[in-house]
Design a protein around this motif. Structure first.
Motif, PDB file in Angstrom:
ATOM      1  N   GLY A 114      12.284  48.400  38.635  1.00 44.82           N
ATOM      2  CA  GLY A 114      12.874  49.693  38.269  1.00 44.82           C
ATOM      3  C   GLY A 114      14.053  49.921  39.190  1.00 44.82           C
ATOM      4  N   LEU A 115      15.218  49.438  38.767  1.00 44.74           N
ATOM      5  CA  LEU A 115      16.372  49.439  39.670  1.00 44.74           C
ATOM      6  C   LEU A 115      17.429  50.462  39.252  1.00 44.74           C
ATOM      7  N   ALA A 116      16.979  51.649  38.860  1.00 46.78           N
ATOM      8  CA  ALA A 116      17.934  52.753  38.704  1.00 46.78           C
ATOM      9  C   ALA A 116      18.284  53.194  40.124  1.00 46.78           C
ATOM     10  N   VAL A 117      18.818  54.361  40.273  1.00 42.21           N
ATOM     11  CA  VAL A 117      19.350  54.753  41.584  1.00 42.21           C
ATOM     12  C   VAL A 117      18.291  54.711  42.697  1.00 42.21           C
ATOM     13  N   MET A 118      17.098  55.232  42.427  1.00 36.10           N
ATOM     14  CA  MET A 118      16.076  55.298  43.487  1.00 36.10           C
ATOM     15  C   MET A 118      15.592  53.889  43.872  1.00 36.10           C
TER      16      MET A 118
ATOM     17  N   HIS B 215      13.442  43.400  40.270  1.00 32.87           N
ATOM     18  CA  HIS B 215      13.170  43.274  38.844  1.00 32.87           C
ATOM     19  C   HIS B 215      13.494  44.580  38.137  1.00 32.87           C
ATOM     20  N   ASN B 216      14.021  44.459  36.929  1.00 31.10           N
ATOM     21  CA  ASN B 216      14.271  45.627  36.089  1.00 31.10           C
ATOM     22  C   ASN B 216      14.102  45.202  34.639  1.00 31.10           C
ATOM     23  N   ARG B 217      13.603  46.153  33.818  1.00 30.38           N
ATOM     24  CA  ARG B 217      13.401  45.824  32.399  1.00 30.38           C
ATOM     25  C   ARG B 217      14.665  45.217  31.805  1.00 30.38           C
TER      26      ARG B 217
ATOM     27  N   VAL C 128      10.073  53.548  38.235  1.00 28.70           N
ATOM     28  CA  VAL C 128      10.579  53.842  36.888  1.00 28.70           C
ATOM     29  C   VAL C 128      10.272  55.299  36.524  1.00 28.70           C
ATOM     30  N   LYS C 129      10.717  55.702  35.378  1.00 27.20           N
ATOM     31  CA  LYS C 129      10.467  57.062  34.897  1.00 27.20           C
ATOM     32  C   LYS C 129       8.973  57.365  34.962  1.00 27.20           C
ATOM     33  N   ALA C 130       8.638  58.545  35.451  1.00 33.90           N
ATOM     34  CA  ALA C 130       7.236  58.929  35.548  1.00 33.90           C
ATOM     35  C   ALA C 130       6.648  59.109  34.144  1.00 33.90           C
TER      36      ALA C 130
ATOM     37  N   ALA D 149       3.161  51.718  31.268  1.00 34.11           N
ATOM     38  CA  ALA D 149       3.593  50.489  30.604  1.00 34.11           C
ATOM     39  C   ALA D 149       3.894  49.404  31.636  1.00 34.11           C
ATOM     40  N   VAL D 150       4.563  49.789  32.697  1.00 34.03           N
ATOM     41  CA  VAL D 150       4.936  48.801  33.717  1.00 34.03           C
ATOM     42  C   VAL D 150       3.688  48.315  34.470  1.00 34.03           C
ATOM     43  N   ILE D 151       2.754  49.226  34.755  1.00 33.84           N
ATOM     44  CA  ILE D 151       1.507  48.810  35.405  1.00 33.84           C
ATOM     45  C   ILE D 151       0.799  47.774  34.536  1.00 33.84           C
TER      46      ILE D 151
ATOM     47  N   ASP E  30       3.276  53.043  43.300  1.00 35.45           N
ATOM     48  CA  ASP E  30       4.087  53.861  42.389  1.00 35.45           C
ATOM     49  C   ASP E  30       4.854  54.873  43.227  1.00 35.45           C
ATOM     50  N   GLY E  31       6.151  54.663  43.337  1.00 36.60           N
ATOM     51  CA  GLY E  31       6.988  55.568  44.128  1.00 36.60           C
ATOM     52  C   GLY E  31       7.651  56.657  43.305  1.00 36.60           C
ATOM     53  N   GLY E  32       7.316  56.732  42.021  1.00 34.26           N
ATOM     54  CA  GLY E  32       7.901  57.753  41.150  1.00 34.26           C
ATOM     55  C   GLY E  32       7.225  59.100  41.364  1.00 34.26           C
TER      56      GLY E  32
ATOM     57  N   GLY F 284       4.403  59.498  47.396  1.00 35.12           N
ATOM     58  CA  GLY F 284       5.468  60.493  47.299  1.00 35.12           C
ATOM     59  C   GLY F 284       6.652  60.003  48.113  1.00 35.12           C
ATOM     60  N   ILE F 285       7.836  60.126  47.545  1.00 38.97           N
ATOM     61  CA  ILE F 285       9.051  59.769  48.279  1.00 38.97           C
ATOM     62  C   ILE F 285      10.023  60.929  48.119  1.00 38.97           C
ATOM     63  N   SER F 286      10.452  61.496  49.234  1.00 37.15           N
ATOM     64  CA  SER F 286      11.404  62.600  49.145  1.00 37.15           C
ATOM     65  C   SER F 286      12.670  62.293  49.910  1.00 37.15           C
ATOM     66  N   GLY F 287      13.755  62.825  49.415  1.00 38.96           N
ATOM     67  CA  GLY F 287      15.041  62.658  50.086  1.00 38.96           C
ATOM     68  C   GLY F 287      16.142  62.298  49.114  1.00 38.96           C
ATOM     69  N   GLY F 288      15.776  62.212  47.829  1.00 41.44           N
ATOM     70  CA  GLY F 288      16.780  61.891  46.818  1.00 41.44           C
ATOM     71  C   GLY F 288      17.358  60.508  47.025  1.00 41.44           C
ATOM     72  N   GLU F 289      18.500  60.259  46.392  1.00 38.54           N
ATOM     73  CA  GLU F 289      19.129  58.937  46.463  1.00 38.54           C
ATOM     74  C   GLU F 289      19.507  58.581  47.899  1.00 38.54           C
TER      75      GLU F 289
HETATM   76  P1  NDP Z   1      14.803  57.142  36.235  1.00 40.80           P
HETATM   77  O1  NDP Z   1      13.706  58.111  36.380  1.00 40.80           O
HETATM   78  O2  NDP Z   1      16.035  57.563  35.533  1.00 40.80           O
HETATM   79  O3  NDP Z   1      14.219  55.816  35.522  1.00 40.80           O
HETATM   80  C1  NDP Z   1      15.045  54.757  35.148  1.00 40.80           C
HETATM   81  C2  NDP Z   1      14.346  53.432  35.380  1.00 40.80           C
HETATM   82  O4  NDP Z   1      13.111  53.382  34.650  1.00 40.80           O
HETATM   83  C3  NDP Z   1      15.187  52.270  34.904  1.00 40.80           C
HETATM   84  O5  NDP Z   1      15.027  51.207  35.824  1.00 40.80           O
HETATM   85  C4  NDP Z   1      14.562  51.943  33.558  1.00 40.80           C
HETATM   86  O6  NDP Z   1      14.757  50.610  33.161  1.00 40.80           O
HETATM   87  C5  NDP Z   1      13.111  52.181  33.867  1.00 40.80           C
HETATM   88  N1  NDP Z   1      12.282  52.387  32.687  1.00 40.80           N
HETATM   89  C6  NDP Z   1      12.230  53.485  31.903  1.00 40.80           C
HETATM   90  N2  NDP Z   1      11.319  53.318  30.929  1.00 40.80           N
HETATM   91  C7  NDP Z   1      10.785  52.089  31.104  1.00 40.80           C
HETATM   92  C8  NDP Z   1       9.784  51.342  30.417  1.00 40.80           C
HETATM   93  N3  NDP Z   1       9.140  51.855  29.364  1.00 40.80           N
HETATM   94  N4  NDP Z   1       9.489  50.110  30.880  1.00 40.80           N
HETATM   95  C9  NDP Z   1      10.114  49.601  31.948  1.00 40.80           C
HETATM   96  N5  NDP Z   1      11.054  50.257  32.649  1.00 40.80           N
HETATM   97  C10 NDP Z   1      11.386  51.489  32.229  1.00 40.80           C
HETATM   98  O7  NDP Z   1      15.237  56.542  37.667  1.00 40.80           O
HETATM   99  P2  NDP Z   1      15.368  57.224  39.110  1.00 40.80           P
HETATM  100  O8  NDP Z   1      15.800  56.128  39.994  1.00 40.80           O
HETATM  101  O9  NDP Z   1      16.142  58.481  39.076  1.00 40.80           O
HETATM  102  O10 NDP Z   1      13.875  57.653  39.491  1.00 40.80           O
HETATM  103  C11 NDP Z   1      12.809  56.714  39.542  1.00 40.80           C
HETATM  104  C12 NDP Z   1      11.536  57.443  39.869  1.00 40.80           C
HETATM  105  O11 NDP Z   1      11.655  58.040  41.138  1.00 40.80           O
HETATM  106  C13 NDP Z   1      11.175  58.576  38.904  1.00 40.80           C
HETATM  107  O12 NDP Z   1       9.788  58.613  38.730  1.00 40.80           O
HETATM  108  C14 NDP Z   1      11.648  59.815  39.626  1.00 40.80           C
HETATM  109  O13 NDP Z   1      10.939  60.953  39.223  1.00 40.80           O
HETATM  110  C15 NDP Z   1      11.351  59.422  41.060  1.00 40.80           C
HETATM  111  N6  NDP Z   1      12.145  60.117  42.063  1.00 40.80           N
HETATM  112  C16 NDP Z   1      13.448  60.401  41.871  1.00 40.80           C
HETATM  113  C17 NDP Z   1      14.191  61.045  42.839  1.00 40.80           C
HETATM  114  C18 NDP Z   1      15.618  61.298  42.611  1.00 40.80           C
HETATM  115  O14 NDP Z   1      16.239  61.986  43.463  1.00 40.80           O
HETATM  116  N7  NDP Z   1      16.218  60.788  41.549  1.00 40.80           N
HETATM  117  C19 NDP Z   1      13.589  61.471  44.112  1.00 40.80           C
HETATM  118  C20 NDP Z   1      12.236  61.048  44.264  1.00 40.80           C
HETATM  119  C21 NDP Z   1      11.546  60.431  43.262  1.00 40.80           C
HETATM  120  P3  NDP Z   1      16.032  50.210  32.241  1.00 40.80           P
HETATM  121  O15 NDP Z   1      17.159  49.981  33.206  1.00 40.80           O
HETATM  122  O16 NDP Z   1      15.618  48.954  31.565  1.00 40.80           O
HETATM  123  O17 NDP Z   1      16.291  51.346  31.316  1.00 40.80           O
END
Ligand code: NDP
Length: 476
Positions: free
Chosen positions: A9-13, A31-33, A74-76, A82-84, A99-101, A126-131
């Motif tokens: 799950g390689l979005a911003v967090m 790894h990322n989907r 990944v998205k909570a 699904a990922v688990i 699970d850090g979401g 739990g992880i706090s502090g944003g990006e």
């Molecule tokens: P998002 O919540 O926007 O999630 C995006 C990521 O989830 C992408 O890597 C995406 O993969 C993946 N994803 C979504 N659906 C699926 C699926 N069905 N199967 C596999 N992968 C999936 O990303 P953030 O980085 O913002 O947040 C990640 C987690 O951290 C969330 O649970 C959020 O609540 C938590 N969090 C966020 C904070 C913040 O400041 N943003 C602070 C603390 C916690 P793909 O690239 O393939 O779409």
């Protein structure tokens, strides 16, 4: 296998956490989907440390040293499940899924139980502090088994924020404890933000100060006992000018606050546990109320003490009064949050130490603040306070603040400026210090219409008065 830890799950967090691990000398599997994201991360930041990018789940798992530790970011909700389910079948006994979401602690309890039955550790964290925190040091609140923390703890502690050399990461307690504490953290965050917002509103509307001037007031406060991240960024936001219009930024932003849901969860859970988190609830409701544009539009013509402002001595001391009200109300918000943590801990058998929680909130997270040291001290004493309010330090601060606190709430009422956070906090304080509450009358009403019975102050047992007949009192 070479990687000590993996992040999927390689979005911003996730990206920022992975980079944080690498910067601390760990080899990190990625790894990322959608593989494009993994590739992009490697291209931009691959040089920062040792990364092992993987295209498939099998490749990812094969690159991890045992016990395998893989963090899901990944998205909570359903995506996390699904990922688990994608990874669990590929893992072996003793491996750890983290699970850090922002999961709900009930989901974490369910997932932990099911994975435990399959021989795997599941750590809801739990992880706090944003990006920014994820990259440079967040506050980390891991739940899960003691055993899992042995292999995972040192890794998480290495990337967490540090205050006086102490990591802002500690094992909170079993199964959902970490996510529960993160949830309450967010509830307190809502309350803190609301109280700060009310302070700004009162200074503006009672004194006619401009946002830039109020920014200076917050900057001054940040040099004292209110020193905290939220006060600091408040000064920044209030001091900012909109480039397009030249107006204060705060005046061009729509006044409808959004929420992602963790504050709401805090209040819903508090209701279930029977914990009066009135300040946190008012903060959640204040955001909700702000979003009801229709109600607000329809109410524009309702009368109020329009345009009245403070003058003279009252105006002179008002900013200091607000500082006192803010500090006192903030203590109440933390007292309510800690009460909820203690109630959750008791309900679920987590044995959480509130002092240790306050300690890891001192750095990295959104509610980081100087005064958290005082909370840790309060709970380090041999006799734990029943409520934070009665701890010596806080009782003294509240006593010193209460006159100013009352003046601020009275002013808000007189001038017609809503201050639900300040009012709720003060009402909570006064309720706790009241020798008798009108709940006795409520008990009488309940007995009258529903024969719900009551207890007496002078005798054991339950009683019912025959209200409709001779008003004789019977033992129930
Ligand atoms: P998002 O919540 O926007 O999630 C995006 C990521 O989830 C992408 O890597 C995406 O993969 C993946 N994803 C979504 N659906 C699926 C699926 N069905 N199967 C596999 N992968 C999936 O990303 P953030 O980085 O913002 O947040 C990640 C987690 O951290 C969330 O649970 C959020 O609540 C938590 N969090 C966020 C904070 C913040 O400041 N943003 C602070 C603390 C916690 P793909 O690239 O393939 O779409």
């Amino acid at each position: 296998p070479t990687a000590q830890i993996g992040v999927t799950g390689l979005a911003v967090m996730g990206s920022n956490l992975a980079r944080n691990f690498a910067r601390h000398g760990h080899t990190v599997a990625l790894h990322n989907r959608t593989f494009a994201k993994t590739k992009a991360l490697m291209e931009e930041h691959g040089h920062e440390g040792n990364f092992v990018p993987a295209e498939s789940a099998e490749e990812f798992v094969a690159s991890l040293q045992r016990p395998r530790r893989l963090i899901i970011m990944v998205k909570a909700g359903a995506p996390t499940d699904a990922v688990i389910e994608e990874f669990a079948p590929l893992l072996e006994e003793g491996d750890v899924i983290i699970d850090g979401g922002n999961a709900h602690f009930d989901d974490t309890r369910r997932r932990e139980k099911s994975l435990r039955e399959r021989g795997l550790h599941f750590v809801g964290t739990g992880i706090s502090g944003g990006e920014e925190g994820a990259l440079n040091g967040p506050s980390i609140m891991p739940g899960g088994s003691v055993e899992s923390y042995k292999s995972l703890g040192p890794l998480l502690e290495s990337i967490s924020a540090k205050v006086d050399g102490t990591p802002c990461c500690t094992h909170i307690g079993p199964d959902g404890a970490g996510h529960f504490v993160k949830m309450v953290h967010n509830g307190i965050e809502y309350a803190d933000m609301q109280l700060i917002a009310e302070s700004y509103d009162l200074l503006r509307r009672a004194l006619g100060m401009a946002p830039g001037e109020i920014a200076e007031v917050f900057r001054t406060w940040n040099g004292g006992r209110l020193e905290s991240y939220l006060i600091e960024i408040t000064a920044e936001v209030l001091g900012h000018t909109d480039a397009a219009t030249g107006k204060p930024f705060v005046d061009v932003v729509q006044d409808q606050a959004e929420q992602k849901g963790t504050g709401r969860w805090t209040v819903q859970t508090a209701l279930d546990l029977g914990v009066p988190v009135s300040g946190i609830a008012e903060a959640v409701f204040a955001r909700s109320l702000s979003g009801h544009a229709d109600l607000r539009d329809a109410s524009q013509g309702l009368p109020g003490p329009s345009g009245k402002k403070l003058t003279g001595a009252a105006a002179e001391r008002f900013a200091d009064d607000v500082e006192q009200a803010l500090y006192a109300s903030k203590i109440v918000a933390y007292a309510q949050g800690i009460h909820q943590i203690e109630a959750g801990s008791q309900e679920y058998g987590w044995d959480i130490d509130p002092g240790a929680v306050a300690k890891i909130w001192r750095g990295g997270c959104i509610i980081r603040a100087r005064f958290l040291n005082r909370i840790t001290e309060a709970y380090a004493k041999d006799r734990k306070p029943v409520t934070l309010l009665t701890d010596d330090h806080f009782a003294e601060a509240l006593g010193a603040a209460q006159d100013a606190w009352r003046r601020v709430v009275a002013t808000s009422v007189e001038l017609g400026v809503p201050a639900p956070g300040f009012s709720a906090a003060l009402a909570y304080y006064d309720a706790l210090r009241s020798e008798r509450l009108p709940a006795a009358l409520v008990q009488g009403q309940r007995d009258f219409f529903g024969a719900h019975t009551y207890r007496r102050v002078d005798r054991e047992g339950s009683f019912h008065t025959m209200w409709g007949a001779d008003r004789d009192e019977r033992t129930a």
